[in-house]
Write an enzyme that holds these catalytic residues in place. Structure first.
Site, mmCIF file in Angstrom:
data_model
loop_
_atom_site.group_PDB
_atom_site.id
_atom_site.type_symbol
_atom_site.label_atom_id
_atom_site.label_comp_id
_atom_site.label_asym_id
_atom_site.label_seq_id
_atom_site.Cartn_x
_atom_site.Cartn_y
_atom_site.Cartn_z
ATOM 1 N N PRO A 263 4.159 -5.676 1.729
ATOM 2 C CA PRO A 263 4.132 -3.486 2.112
ATOM 3 C C PRO A 263 4.278 -3.109 0.532
ATOM 4 O O PRO A 263 4.965 -2.141 0.148
ATOM 5 C CB PRO A 263 5.132 -3.718 3.089
ATOM 6 C CG PRO A 263 6.237 -5.094 2.637
ATOM 7 C CD PRO A 263 5.226 -6.306 2.653
ATOM 8 N N CYS A 264 3.117 -3.037 0.051
ATOM 9 C CA CYS A 264 2.801 -2.323 -0.979
ATOM 10 C C CYS A 264 2.243 -0.989 -0.609
ATOM 11 O O CYS A 264 2.720 -0.370 -1.441
ATOM 12 C CB CYS A 264 1.474 -2.867 -1.717
ATOM 13 S SG CYS A 264 -0.187 -2.694 -0.529
#
Length: 298
Positions: A263-264
């Site tokens: 989850p950048c």
């Protein structure tokens, strides 16, 4: 945070598409409109017009897509909401290490188990690897799912007409690999990623991280950020014991090949600034808003 192009919402009206893609097409129009006009607190009618739907359709759209009303979704796009995600940013990563990826803070999250490719496999550009890929509808536009024999290796997103450019972007990361289109073979992975009913701790999604040692350490840290929270780049740098590497961390976040799953989008600038996102700020806003709905409805 609200720094999208002024005319992004003035696009051609949605055509006949898969329902999920049509939903996201309307959502991104609404986000672009909200981002331009948020100071004026736009009405539901104005948002609906920008999204090319009726006000009633807009209400049902956001309920169906994110479990939120349009007003609640608009609130999820504010700087105050982003600052709330960042509360106790540094301690979020410490808590994740203490509880593991199956702790109570992960209640709403996709469960992932991962391994890293060897440095040699990365350095030779994927030579000898066969990567299968497929284009699939998702809550965030067309998803390009790329799989190796060991698990999910890549996940990219594209708006209508940009699919091949996004795929070419992914291919450049492992230029020497062999690519085989396999929509049927990758459809199960797409379902595992985007159908929250399949997010189970006892059946984690297998992910293969292909990058430098530094990049992999950053991506592994991103995996520790639970849904409904966010961290600063500087806290990621501290966590990997390289406190002066905030800029390098930002670059590694931008090169994350497995968007959403790693989850950048939960990495923010100090003060809640969204900064950049490889697949577009609108999509990053959409992901954070969608996640606000997932946390709120469980």
């Amino acid at each position: 945070m609200m720094n999208l192009a002024m005319n992004e919402h003035r696009l051609a009206k949605p055509g006949p598409q898969n329902a999920a893609l049509r939903d996201y097409d309307s959502v991104r129009r609404a986000i672009a409109f909200i981002s331009e006009h948020w100071r004026a607190q736009p009405t539901i009618e104005a948002m609906a017009d920008a999204a090319a739907v009726t006000p009633d359709e807009l209400h049902h759209l956001f309920r169906r897509w994110a479990g939120l009303t349009p007003k609640a979704f608009m609130q999820a796009l504010t700087l105050d909401h982003a600052k709330g995600l960042l509360r106790d940013s540094a301690s979020v990563l410490d808590a994740a290490l203490d509880s593991g990826l199956s702790g109570p803070s992960r209640l709403h999250d996709l469960f992932v188990t991962h391994e890293a490719m060897s440095p040699g496999e990365w350095k030779n550009g994927g030579a000898g690897m066969t990567l299968r890929y497929g284009f699939h509808p998702s809550p965030f536009g067309t998803a390009i799912v790329i799989a190796s024999g060991r698990g999910l290796a890549g996940l990219a997103f594209a708006d209508p007409g940009e699919e091949q450019a996004a795929f070419a972007d992914m291919k450049r990361r492992w230029a020497n690999a062999t690519y085989v289109e396999d929509r049927d073979g990758t459809s199960g992975l797409a379902q595992r990623i985007f159908d929250t009913r399949m997010w189970r701790a006892d059946q984690p999604l297998r992910v293969v991280l292909i990058g430098t040692d530094f990049e992999v350490r950053v991506w592994e840290t991103l995996l520790k950020i639970p849904m409904g929270r966010a961290v600063c780049y500087s806290d990621i740098a501290n966590k990997i014991k390289n406190p002066k590497a905030s800029r390098a961390v930002g670059a590694a976040v931008g090169r994350n090949p497995v968007s959403f799953v790693v989850p950048c989008h939960r990495a923010l600038g100090k003060g809640g600034a969204l900064t950049g996102y490889h697949w577009g700020i609108t999509r990053k806003q959409a992901m954070l808003g969608w996640e606000a709905g997932q946390v709120g409805v469980h």
